[in-house]
Design a protein around this motif. Sequence first.
Motif, PDB file in Angstrom:
ATOM      1  N   LEU A 315       0.809  -1.217   0.000  1.00  0.00           N
ATOM      2  CA  LEU A 315       0.000   0.000   0.000  1.00  0.00           C
ATOM      3  C   LEU A 315       0.839   1.262   0.000  1.00  0.00           C
ATOM      4  O   LEU A 315       0.411   2.305  -0.483  1.00  0.00           O
ATOM      5  CB  LEU A 315      -0.930   0.003   1.222  1.00  0.00           C
ATOM      6  N   GLN A 316       2.065   1.208   0.534  1.00  0.00           N
ATOM      7  CA  GLN A 316       2.941   2.378   0.629  1.00  0.00           C
ATOM      8  C   GLN A 316       2.178   3.565   1.252  1.00  0.00           C
ATOM      9  O   GLN A 316       2.045   4.642   0.678  1.00  0.00           O
ATOM     10  CB  GLN A 316       3.491   2.758  -0.740  1.00  0.00           C
ATOM     11  N   LEU A 317       1.726   3.339   2.467  1.00  0.00           N
ATOM     12  CA  LEU A 317       0.867   4.312   3.124  1.00  0.00           C
ATOM     13  C   LEU A 317       1.655   5.524   3.609  1.00  0.00           C
ATOM     14  O   LEU A 317       2.773   5.397   4.105  1.00  0.00           O
ATOM     15  CB  LEU A 317       0.150   3.657   4.312  1.00  0.00           C
ATOM     16  N   GLU A 318       1.055   6.673   3.485  1.00  0.00           N
ATOM     17  CA  GLU A 318       1.595   7.901   4.058  1.00  0.00           C
ATOM     18  C   GLU A 318       1.014   8.173   5.438  1.00  0.00           C
ATOM     19  O   GLU A 318       1.671   8.763   6.283  1.00  0.00           O
ATOM     20  CB  GLU A 318       1.289   9.093   3.140  1.00  0.00           C
ATOM     21  N   GLU A 319      -0.219   7.772   5.645  1.00  0.00           N
ATOM     22  CA  GLU A 319      -0.878   7.942   6.939  1.00  0.00           C
ATOM     23  C   GLU A 319      -1.684   6.688   7.244  1.00  0.00           C
ATOM     24  O   GLU A 319      -2.321   6.126   6.362  1.00  0.00           O
ATOM     25  CB  GLU A 319      -1.825   9.154   6.931  1.00  0.00           C
ATOM     26  N   GLY A 320      -1.630   6.255   8.494  1.00  0.00           N
ATOM     27  CA  GLY A 320      -2.478   5.172   8.941  1.00  0.00           C
ATOM     28  C   GLY A 320      -1.848   3.796   8.964  1.00  0.00           C
ATOM     29  O   GLY A 320      -2.519   2.824   9.311  1.00  0.00           O
ATOM     30  N   ARG A 321      -0.537   3.661   8.612  1.00  0.00           N
ATOM     31  CA  ARG A 321       0.057   2.328   8.554  1.00  0.00           C
ATOM     32  C   ARG A 321       0.095   1.674   9.933  1.00  0.00           C
ATOM     33  O   ARG A 321      -0.233   0.493  10.073  1.00  0.00           O
ATOM     34  CB  ARG A 321       1.467   2.395   7.961  1.00  0.00           C
ATOM     35  N   ALA A 327      -4.360  -3.057  13.974  1.00  0.00           N
ATOM     36  CA  ALA A 327      -5.657  -3.692  13.816  1.00  0.00           C
ATOM     37  C   ALA A 327      -5.517  -5.147  13.388  1.00  0.00           C
ATOM     38  O   ALA A 327      -6.295  -6.010  13.803  1.00  0.00           O
ATOM     39  CB  ALA A 327      -6.494  -2.917  12.795  1.00  0.00           C
ATOM     40  N   LEU A 328      -4.502  -5.451  12.560  1.00  0.00           N
ATOM     41  CA  LEU A 328      -4.291  -6.836  12.129  1.00  0.00           C
ATOM     42  C   LEU A 328      -3.790  -7.704  13.287  1.00  0.00           C
ATOM     43  O   LEU A 328      -4.113  -8.898  13.361  1.00  0.00           O
ATOM     44  CB  LEU A 328      -3.280  -6.872  10.979  1.00  0.00           C
ATOM     45  N   LYS A 329      -3.027  -7.097  14.200  1.00  0.00           N
ATOM     46  CA  LYS A 329      -2.469  -7.885  15.308  1.00  0.00           C
ATOM     47  C   LYS A 329      -3.511  -8.188  16.373  1.00  0.00           C
ATOM     48  O   LYS A 329      -3.457  -9.241  17.004  1.00  0.00           O
ATOM     49  CB  LYS A 329      -1.300  -7.117  15.943  1.00  0.00           C
ATOM     50  N   ASP A 330      -4.410  -7.261  16.589  1.00  0.00           N
ATOM     51  CA  ASP A 330      -5.375  -7.418  17.677  1.00  0.00           C
ATOM     52  C   ASP A 330      -6.771  -7.564  17.093  1.00  0.00           C
ATOM     53  O   ASP A 330      -7.353  -6.596  16.606  1.00  0.00           O
ATOM     54  CB  ASP A 330      -5.322  -6.194  18.593  1.00  0.00           C
ATOM     55  N   PRO A 331      -7.333  -8.759  17.107  1.00  0.00           N
ATOM     56  CA  PRO A 331      -8.662  -8.960  16.495  1.00  0.00           C
ATOM     57  C   PRO A 331      -9.738  -8.073  17.102  1.00  0.00           C
ATOM     58  O   PRO A 331     -10.720  -7.756  16.445  1.00  0.00           O
ATOM     59  CB  PRO A 331      -8.943 -10.447  16.757  1.00  0.00           C
ATOM     60  N   GLN A 348      -4.362   9.336  -2.478  1.00  0.00           N
ATOM     61  CA  GLN A 348      -5.553   8.496  -2.533  1.00  0.00           C
ATOM     62  C   GLN A 348      -5.966   8.161  -1.102  1.00  0.00           C
ATOM     63  O   GLN A 348      -5.140   7.778  -0.279  1.00  0.00           O
ATOM     64  CB  GLN A 348      -5.281   7.200  -3.314  1.00  0.00           C
ATOM     65  N   VAL A 349      -7.231   8.329  -0.814  1.00  0.00           N
ATOM     66  CA  VAL A 349      -7.760   8.039   0.514  1.00  0.00           C
ATOM     67  C   VAL A 349      -8.632   6.791   0.413  1.00  0.00           C
ATOM     68  O   VAL A 349      -9.556   6.735  -0.401  1.00  0.00           O
ATOM     69  CB  VAL A 349      -8.578   9.228   1.061  1.00  0.00           C
ATOM     70  N   LEU A 350      -8.316   5.805   1.244  1.00  0.00           N
ATOM     71  CA  LEU A 350      -9.031   4.531   1.222  1.00  0.00           C
ATOM     72  C   LEU A 350      -9.835   4.356   2.503  1.00  0.00           C
ATOM     73  O   LEU A 350      -9.332   4.635   3.604  1.00  0.00           O
ATOM     74  CB  LEU A 350      -8.059   3.359   1.085  1.00  0.00           C
ATOM     75  N   GLN A 351     -11.066   3.918   2.330  1.00  0.00           N
ATOM     76  CA  GLN A 351     -11.863   3.463   3.469  1.00  0.00           C
ATOM     77  C   GLN A 351     -11.676   1.955   3.553  1.00  0.00           C
ATOM     78  O   GLN A 351     -12.035   1.226   2.636  1.00  0.00           O
ATOM     79  CB  GLN A 351     -13.348   3.804   3.265  1.00  0.00           C
ATOM     80  N   VAL A 352     -11.087   1.494   4.635  1.00  0.00           N
ATOM     81  CA  VAL A 352     -10.725   0.075   4.779  1.00  0.00           C
ATOM     82  C   VAL A 352     -11.548  -0.508   5.923  1.00  0.00           C
ATOM     83  O   VAL A 352     -11.497  -0.018   7.051  1.00  0.00           O
ATOM     84  CB  VAL A 352      -9.214  -0.084   5.050  1.00  0.00           C
ATOM     85  N   ASP A 353     -12.303  -1.566   5.599  1.00  0.00           N
ATOM     86  CA  ASP A 353     -13.086  -2.281   6.606  1.00  0.00           C
ATOM     87  C   ASP A 353     -12.493  -3.668   6.794  1.00  0.00           C
ATOM     88  O   ASP A 353     -12.274  -4.397   5.820  1.00  0.00           O
ATOM     89  CB  ASP A 353     -14.548  -2.388   6.171  1.00  0.00           C
ATOM     90  N   LEU A 354     -12.200  -4.025   8.033  1.00  0.00           N
ATOM     91  CA  LEU A 354     -11.581  -5.304   8.361  1.00  0.00           C
ATOM     92  C   LEU A 354     -12.595  -6.195   9.077  1.00  0.00           C
ATOM     93  O   LEU A 354     -13.338  -5.723   9.951  1.00  0.00           O
ATOM     94  CB  LEU A 354     -10.363  -5.085   9.256  1.00  0.00           C
ATOM     95  N   ALA A 355     -12.604  -7.447   8.698  1.00  0.00           N
ATOM     96  CA  ALA A 355     -13.513  -8.411   9.357  1.00  0.00           C
ATOM     97  C   ALA A 355     -12.818  -9.765   9.426  1.00  0.00           C
ATOM     98  O   ALA A 355     -12.241 -10.219   8.427  1.00  0.00           O
ATOM     99  CB  ALA A 355     -14.830  -8.516   8.590  1.00  0.00           C
ATOM    100  N   PRO A 356     -12.821 -10.434  10.586  1.00  0.00           N
ATOM    101  CA  PRO A 356     -12.225 -11.770  10.679  1.00  0.00           C
ATOM    102  C   PRO A 356     -13.062 -12.781   9.906  1.00  0.00           C
ATOM    103  O   PRO A 356     -14.278 -12.665   9.814  1.00  0.00           O
ATOM    104  CB  PRO A 356     -12.243 -12.059  12.182  1.00  0.00           C
ATOM    105  N   MET A 357     -12.367 -13.773   9.324  1.00  0.00           N
ATOM    106  CA  MET A 357     -13.054 -14.830   8.573  1.00  0.00           C
ATOM    107  C   MET A 357     -12.860 -16.152   9.304  1.00  0.00           C
ATOM    108  O   MET A 357     -11.724 -16.547   9.595  1.00  0.00           O
ATOM    109  CB  MET A 357     -12.495 -14.935   7.146  1.00  0.00           C
ATOM    110  N   PRO A 358     -13.954 -16.876   9.607  1.00  0.00           N
ATOM    111  CA  PRO A 358     -13.807 -18.180  10.275  1.00  0.00           C
ATOM    112  C   PRO A 358     -13.145 -19.196   9.355  1.00  0.00           C
ATOM    113  O   PRO A 358     -13.336 -19.177   8.139  1.00  0.00           O
ATOM    114  CB  PRO A 358     -15.258 -18.563  10.589  1.00  0.00           C
ATOM    115  N   ASP A 359     -12.323 -20.084   9.933  1.00  0.00           N
ATOM    116  CA  ASP A 359     -11.608 -21.103   9.154  1.00  0.00           C
ATOM    117  C   ASP A 359     -11.620 -22.405   9.939  1.00  0.00           C
ATOM    118  O   ASP A 359     -11.220 -22.435  11.109  1.00  0.00           O
ATOM    119  CB  ASP A 359     -10.166 -20.640   8.895  1.00  0.00           C
TER     120      ASP A 359
END
Length: 843
Positions: A315-321, A327-331, A348-359
């Motif tokens: 993503l090469q983020l400038e803000e929010g990395r 967020a990925l480390k802590d569910p 570019q501004v991205l709205q990112v929604d994260l959701a865990p997937m059952p496996d």
Amino acid sequence: MSGDRDTVASHNRHQDLYPRACTMVCADAVAWSLRRTAEGGAVLVTGAGAQPMQFSDFAKWFVPDDRAQVLAFLERELAQMDAPVVQRAPERLMGRMRWNGAGDEAVLTSIEISGRELPGQGMLLRLDTSFDATRANLDRIGVSPAMAWSITYPDRGFEVAESWKARLGYAAEDLPDFSLEGWAAISHPEDVAAFESEAVQMRLRAGEPFQLLSRMRHRNGAWISFLSFGRAVRWDAQGNVTQVMGCDLDMTAFSVMENALLQERERLAHVLEALPSGKVVLDAEGQVVFSNPEASALLDIGPSKLMGHNFAALLQLEEGREDFEDALKDPETLGSLRLHRKRAGRRQVLQVDLAPMPDPNDHERVLVSLNDITQLFDLQRQLEQSIENARFIATHDLMTGLPDRYLAMRVVDEHIRRLESAHEEPEANQLAVLCIEFDNFRLINDTLGHETADQLIKSAAKRLEVGLPDGAVLARVNEGEFVVLLPGADALAAESRGWEIVRAFARPLHLPQRHFFLTASIGASRYPDDGQSAEALMRAADMAMHRSQARGRNTVTMFSREIGGQFERRSAVAQALHRGLEAGRFELFLQPQFDVTHGIELVGAEALLRLTDAELGPISPGEFIPVAEVDGLVAAIDLDVMRLAGAMLTGWAARGIDLPIAINLNAATLDEPGRADLPERLMRAGLSPTQVMIELTETGLAAPIAQRKRNLRRLEEAGYRISVDDFGTGQSALGALQHLPVAELKIDRSFVQALDGEEPARALAIVRAILAMAESLGLHAIAEGVETERQFDMLRAEGCTLMQGFLLGRPVDLRSFEAMYLPQQRARVREQLRGLRAGRDFA
């Protein structure tokens, strides 16, 4: 599709896809290519031996809403034919196409390009048949985590694959006449409502994909969770949906699906495009294990560069990395984030929604949904900036950028609230407000113009800012008026700061090619002594500033209770004037005037205006006339004087009484162009020139303006005579005496009273000079304010024959005057008065 061989065979069987035939039979796929014409144009060919057609003819096979995007797609591909060969991401366009050409049915169709090696070539794929082919291949593999289904309308039939039945515990022969109602019966009510919602139905009608999390009841009673994808693939001639196709993904078998779909990834991509936004699946290390084409297009990163790579690094983020990685480390923190990155040199501004997937194999998976909200973000920032600009404009002076009166008062109130809540020591619990008005700024504005005045006020504002202590606030509250807020300042500090400002403007202000001097009148007030609110403190400072102007300007005045009382009285008098004019509460008092040549004989009277207010009681002219002059009420008061005097003389005339009177008019009444009709107004009011003398102050006649001179001449032409009141006390009116129609001089009471004062000789010399001047100019002289016999004797000894004053008669109301003086009036007195006024001598 079933391979190139099947595609070519299908194409050869259906070579009737020509523009002249205007028909297209139902094949799974048809090849197309673009060709340049000799005239420099371009055509499209749909297979070997087919007739070329114009882009617009080809677009007519699509529904009207999709034609523009089809033409744009072909034009872009045509441009690629002339461009150098570069690596290109797969491209395709979805559209609703009438394959049979008759216009009675539209089918969802994918227009695809072949790739970088063959620009200008591609395939037309029917999505309904492609979906069927994908499902058949999955069934042959024997592992079908993507369980296909199809809904037809209007019969609402629900056709499902055998794998779909098996996952829910049904045999292949079960559910023979399955319908949409049957699906609803075994589905969770919330999921049925979600499918039938207006949002999903609108997407279907528009040919857009949808996705839903659905729960269906297994035959044994357990709930099974699915991720359902679907989109409409057929429409009738009226645009109604006739078929919806999709698949359900068993969320408990996601890892099995990854391996099973490797061989069919190309065809399954059409199904996965039903996802409405960019979707990326990450493993426990944050690496990409799945992405859909929309995610690749949104990020401008090819699919091959996404798979197996660390998503945060890509993503090469400038803000929010850091927020994203946390967020990925802590569910527990998984949710919605806003990320900023650079794409093709722009933000570019991205709205990112994260959701865990059952496996089922306990593999940690995170589903990342991506949406480009750059435009929305920019609009939001523009809106915020507009609101901030509007707030600044509403609370600041645009010329200097300083706070305006509203903001200054708000700041003062905020300081007061902090002081009241701090409970500090008395010496720290102080606040001072300075009100500063530049004395000659309005003159500069009127004479040199607004542009110069604006430059001057900017320079003045900068000089005021110099040396302000920490925490002080400077505001511009009026044209040439500023306010300084001094937290923690006592009376000494406030007054010292005021004098520093006065001294600062002893130096000129420098503008291009010109230097200007400004002087400042300053008033100061303090909290809590002079007020406990912003309104009270500002009002007190303003009153003190006006006192500085009255003291000669360019000085500093601290507010006091005495000043406050005087301004309150002035305000009360101003209100009383308005009430008096509205309710007719003014009345005339008459002071008799006497000829003392042979005894004491009544020759006239001076009409003096009096006001008695219901709230304030009697108010003297010496108090209300200055207020009336400032508030612009003198003209109205003069009209009331004319009305009252006219009514009085009219009543006398009806009774046979003929006594001349003198009335006082303000010089400002003569200054307006509309006052050219003053003689007519006097006559209409019943004030004949033979009965009325007009009294004007010496100050009002000194250096009169041209309009006043013309109006005085009109009075003279109408027969009215002018008496100079308070002669010798104002500005010198000697020049006016030579050129204006003056008939009488009134020796001011200050000279008369000085005749029996400490220096009677000096007063007597002045009286002699006035009498001599009147005699040499052919004017009458009358002494006013005669209160003692010594004054009377000295005046008569010097030849002053006309007098008025308390010794001879006090001002009284009309009824008292008539009772005291009119019965003793004789005809000879009337004749003598006429002779005196006309300048004739009588024995």
